[in-house]
Design an enzyme around this catalytic site. Structure first.
Site, mmCIF file in Angstrom:
data_model
loop_
_atom_site.group_PDB
_atom_site.id
_atom_site.type_symbol
_atom_site.label_atom_id
_atom_site.label_comp_id
_atom_site.label_asym_id
_atom_site.label_seq_id
_atom_site.Cartn_x
_atom_site.Cartn_y
_atom_site.Cartn_z
ATOM 1 N N HIS A 478 -10.550 36.412 -2.743
ATOM 2 C CA HIS A 478 -10.411 37.868 -2.912
ATOM 3 C C HIS A 478 -9.969 38.209 -4.340
ATOM 4 O O HIS A 478 -10.603 39.016 -5.027
ATOM 5 C CB HIS A 478 -9.396 38.401 -1.891
ATOM 6 C CG HIS A 478 -9.146 39.876 -1.973
ATOM 7 N ND1 HIS A 478 -9.713 40.785 -1.110
ATOM 8 C CD2 HIS A 478 -8.374 40.614 -2.832
ATOM 9 C CE1 HIS A 478 -9.313 42.010 -1.434
ATOM 10 N NE2 HIS A 478 -8.495 41.926 -2.465
ATOM 11 N N GLU A 479 -8.878 37.563 -4.777
ATOM 12 C CA GLU A 479 -8.357 37.859 -6.121
ATOM 13 C C GLU A 479 -9.345 37.421 -7.202
ATOM 14 O O GLU A 479 -9.477 38.072 -8.236
ATOM 15 C CB GLU A 479 -6.993 37.191 -6.327
ATOM 16 C CG GLU A 479 -5.886 37.703 -5.407
ATOM 17 C CD GLU A 479 -5.675 39.213 -5.458
ATOM 18 O OE1 GLU A 479 -5.950 39.836 -6.505
ATOM 19 O OE2 GLU A 479 -5.257 39.782 -4.437
ATOM 20 N N HIS A 482 -11.777 40.118 -7.982
ATOM 21 C CA HIS A 482 -11.292 41.080 -8.988
ATOM 22 C C HIS A 482 -11.472 40.507 -10.401
ATOM 23 O O HIS A 482 -11.910 41.202 -11.319
ATOM 24 C CB HIS A 482 -9.804 41.377 -8.767
ATOM 25 C CG HIS A 482 -9.510 42.270 -7.599
ATOM 26 N ND1 HIS A 482 -10.132 43.485 -7.422
ATOM 27 C CD2 HIS A 482 -8.647 42.128 -6.555
ATOM 28 C CE1 HIS A 482 -9.659 44.056 -6.319
ATOM 29 N NE2 HIS A 482 -8.765 43.250 -5.769
ATOM 30 N N HIS A 485 -14.991 40.622 -11.581
ATOM 31 C CA HIS A 485 -15.352 42.012 -11.892
ATOM 32 C C HIS A 485 -14.949 42.312 -13.342
ATOM 33 O O HIS A 485 -15.700 42.923 -14.098
ATOM 34 C CB HIS A 485 -14.617 42.952 -10.923
ATOM 35 C CG HIS A 485 -15.145 44.350 -10.895
ATOM 36 N ND1 HIS A 485 -14.561 45.348 -10.150
ATOM 37 C CD2 HIS A 485 -16.201 44.940 -11.511
ATOM 38 C CE1 HIS A 485 -15.229 46.471 -10.308
ATOM 39 N NE2 HIS A 485 -16.219 46.251 -11.138
#
Length: 696
Positions: A478-479, A482, A485
């Site tokens: 999940h992290e 980020h 991105h």
């Protein structure tokens, strides 16, 4: 000649076999203990390679240097002819301040040295004050207004530049710049007051409550912290198997605090007053401008429709929980709010054997990092390369530095991995932007993004590397969503770099990574036993995926309730207390009853950072689900689809309307109904089979 040594004792075989499991350089870097090379002659280069930050006092120097540059850039931004140069000057100004403020924002919470934290906190306050002044600088605003008020000049701007100019103008407007002197001063005063109220609420919402020891049964005292003749309750104890411990914790931790109640009521009033002052119908309308949802009305439609469509499923979920409670406590099986997290976990565990310790040996940190490296290589042509930090560059010796390198584009940026637990480190998983990406007109080069990923994982031991539970592995993916991105965005302006985008879009890339983390075609590439090299069995992954759907509708209903509460609090003022609103919304949107003399909203710290935007996680999950099902479920390692995802969604940061990015990826215009259906279908796979099994 030497005699042939005897075969190793059985206890050593595993260790010798482990050498069969060979790791790539990035896997090895995370599965080995850190050994910093000691170079007595290497000069301390400062945190993140910023020379001034070799000691806490350097923050003062860095702040002063930044503020001098800010004055020069301010003059330039106010005096240049209206055009693209205006927007570039604004972004340069913003970049200079953000580079110091963002770095200080991270250091003030994460640095182990209190002197560094204190110095960083001071810098945050000083830079924050300057930003507030700039947001109410009439001359600066006028230079941008001249540009945006001229249709001819606006027509000459490319779409990214125009959007960034409009976003800067939005920042001015929400500060009340367009108001007359008297009202502008009122807006500034409200901003200052809100800052104080927000800090007060954030700090107080995490403070423990206490009760006289004599008020609770003596045999339960050991479950809570003691303070003289009082028991301290600092959380909900939601995972306790003892019904009474959960109930006591719920009733005491959520007992209303009059001062905090007043703080929250005043905070909501000030937010509404400020929004009205700067021209919005409510704080919710102001907060949702530029998001995918756009208006509070759309958000409420989304939440109501989701509630209606999940109705049958969450009724069944609560029935299963009630049956479970009846089984373990036949005398008192009424379901209460303190039962939900514990019983849903119990139902999952009974149906599927998903004991984390069964999975952990296959999920060493090095294996997971290797898996991420393989995934990014196949989807985007990107590699994660471990680099040795310079002296003074990192704040703890177990921080790893990764260079993110593209096959043809070269270096994209840096990710600092602060993954391991240490005393006084915040116990939360998060992503920090330290430096945003932007094209530097002044140097003719791209300013590479720099981010930190912060987790709180156990350290490796002498006999084993760090082993992750499935939940930890998903959080890592999940992290890292980020982080990528931030890395794969190639925005011209740092004001819209990477995750600086609409809140209800920002979680899409990270949630999408959770789908990759639970797909066997991805997992099978890296999940292998750290000692034997055996792959993680497919049946175990299937069990894990199915277990997530158990009680998923009830869990979603709870999130809907919180999101609705957030919307109502930030709508038009109601002539009743925040507790009255909570009671009414709980009755409408949550299946378990309100408990008298509790005020859950006083522990709802997300009201500060996510005011009117708590729905964002649900909407981001809906979009991620649609992208996964339409674009990746057929082949999660498809390079063409990876490139399309980068081109349509990751490359733009916040420089493009979020819904346009979603439309570009899905190649159609999704509706609110589509979002709701995506979430509902997630919970329905094999659901009927499960209900039949659980009732038989």
């Amino acid at each position: 000649a030497e005699a042939t040594p005897p075969p190793p004792p059985v206890c050593l075989r595993g260790r010798l076999r482990r050498n069969v499991t060979t790791w790539s350089p990035v896997g090895a870097a995370f599965n080995a203990k850190t050994h910093r090379r000691l170079n007595l002659f290497e000069k301390n280069g400062g945190l993140f390679g910023v020379p001034e930050l070799s000691c806490p006092a350097g923050f003062d120097v860095a702040t002063k240097n930044t503020l001098k540059k800010t004055e020069r850039l301010l003059e330039k931004a106010c005096s240049c002819s209206p055009g693209i140069e205006t927007v570039e000057s604004f972004d340069q100004l913003s970049n200079g301040l953000c580079k110091v403020a963002d770095l200080a924002d991270f250091v003030k919470v994460a640095h182990p040295d209190p002197e560094f934290r204190k110095a960083a906190e001071k810098t945050c306050i000083e830079i924050g004050t300057v930003v507030e002044k700039l947001n109410t600088n009439v001359e600066l605003c006028q230079s941008l207004k001249k540009l945006l008020d001229s249709p001819d000049l606006v027509a000459q701007l490319d779409p990214d530049t125009r959007r960034v100019a409009e976003l800067f103008m939005f920042d001015f407007e929400i500060s009340g710049i367009h108001l007359d002197d008297k009202l502008r001063k009122e807006a500034v005063a409200l901003h200052v007051k809100l800052l104080d109220l927000s800090n007060e609420f954030l700090v107080s919402s995490h403070m423990p409550n206490r009760i006289a020891r004599s008020a609770i049964p003596e045999h339960l005292h050991v479950q809570f912290a003691s303070e003289g003749s009082f028991i301290q309750v600092g959380g909900l104890h939601a995972d306790s198997p003892d019904d009474l411990v959960r109930e006591i914790a719920y009733r005491i931790y959520l007992y209303p605090n009059a001062d905090l109640m007043e703080c929250l009521e005043e905070l909501l009033k000030c937010r509404y007053k400020l929004a009205k002052l700067v021209g919005y119908e409510s704080y919710g309308h102001r907060a949702l401008k530029g998001t995918m949802a756009k208006t509070p009305e759309t958000v409420m439609s989304f939440l109501q429709l989701l509630t209606d469509k999940l109705s049958d499923r969450y009724t069944k979920d609560f029935k299963m929980m009630k049956n479970m409670k009846k089984k373990i406590n036949p005398r008192n099986f009424e379901l209460m709010p303190w039962d939900h997290p514990f019983l849903s976990g119990l139902v999952r565990a009974e149906r599927y054997n998903i004991e984390p310790s069964l999975y952990s040996p296959y999920l060493s940190l090095g294996a997971c990092m290797e898996g991420l490296n393989n995934l990014f290589s196949q989807l985007y042509g990107v590699s994660l390369m471990s680099e040795q930090p310079s002296a003074g560059e990192v704040w703890s010796e177990d921080v790893r530095k990764l260079a993110v390198v593209h096959d043809t584009e070269g270096l994209l940026g840096y990710i600092y991995c602060d993954f391991f637990h240490r005393p006084n480190k915040p116990h939360q998983d998060c992503h920090f932007t330290i430096q945003g990406g932007r094209w530097c007109q002044e140097t003719g080069q791209y300013q590479h993004p720099v981010v930190v990923l912060m987790l709180s994982l156990p350290h490796p031991t002498k006999s084993a590397p760090t082993l992750l539970t499935p939940g930890m592995m998903e959080n890592l993916f999940h992290e890292m969503g980020h982080a990528m991105h931030s890395m794969l965005g190639r925005t011209r302006y740092q004001h819209v770099t990477g995750t600086r985008c609409a809140t209800d879009f920002a979680e899409v890339p990270s949630i999408l990574m959770e789908y990759f983390a639970t797909d066997y075609r991805v997992i099978s590439q890296f999940a292998r036993h750290y000692e034997t090299g055996q792959p993680l069995p497919e049946s175990m992954v299937a069990r894990l995926c199915e277990s997530k759907k158990v009680c998923g509708a009830a869990d979603t209903q709870l999130q809907i309730f919180y999101a609705v509460l957030d919307q109502i609090y930030h709508g038009k003022p109601q002539n009743c207390s925040t507790t009255d609103i909570l009671k009414e919304m709980q009755q409408k949107f949550y299946s378990l009853p309100y408990t008298p003399n509790t005020a859950w909203q006083l522990r709802f710290s997300h009201l500060i950072g996510y005011g009117a935007k708590y729905y964002s996680y649900l909407m981001s999950r809906a979009v991620a689900s649609m992208v996964w099902k339409q674009c990746f479920v057929q082949d999660p390692l498809n390079r063409d689809m990876g490139e399309r995802y980068r081109r349509e969604m990751l490359a733009h940061g916040g420089s493009k309307e979020p819904m346009l990015m979603v439309e570009g990826m899905l190649q159609r215009q999704p509706t609110i109904e589509d979002f709701v259906d995506a979430l509902v279908s997630e919970l329905s796979l094999n659901f009927e089979t499960f209900i039949m099994d659980s009732e038989s």
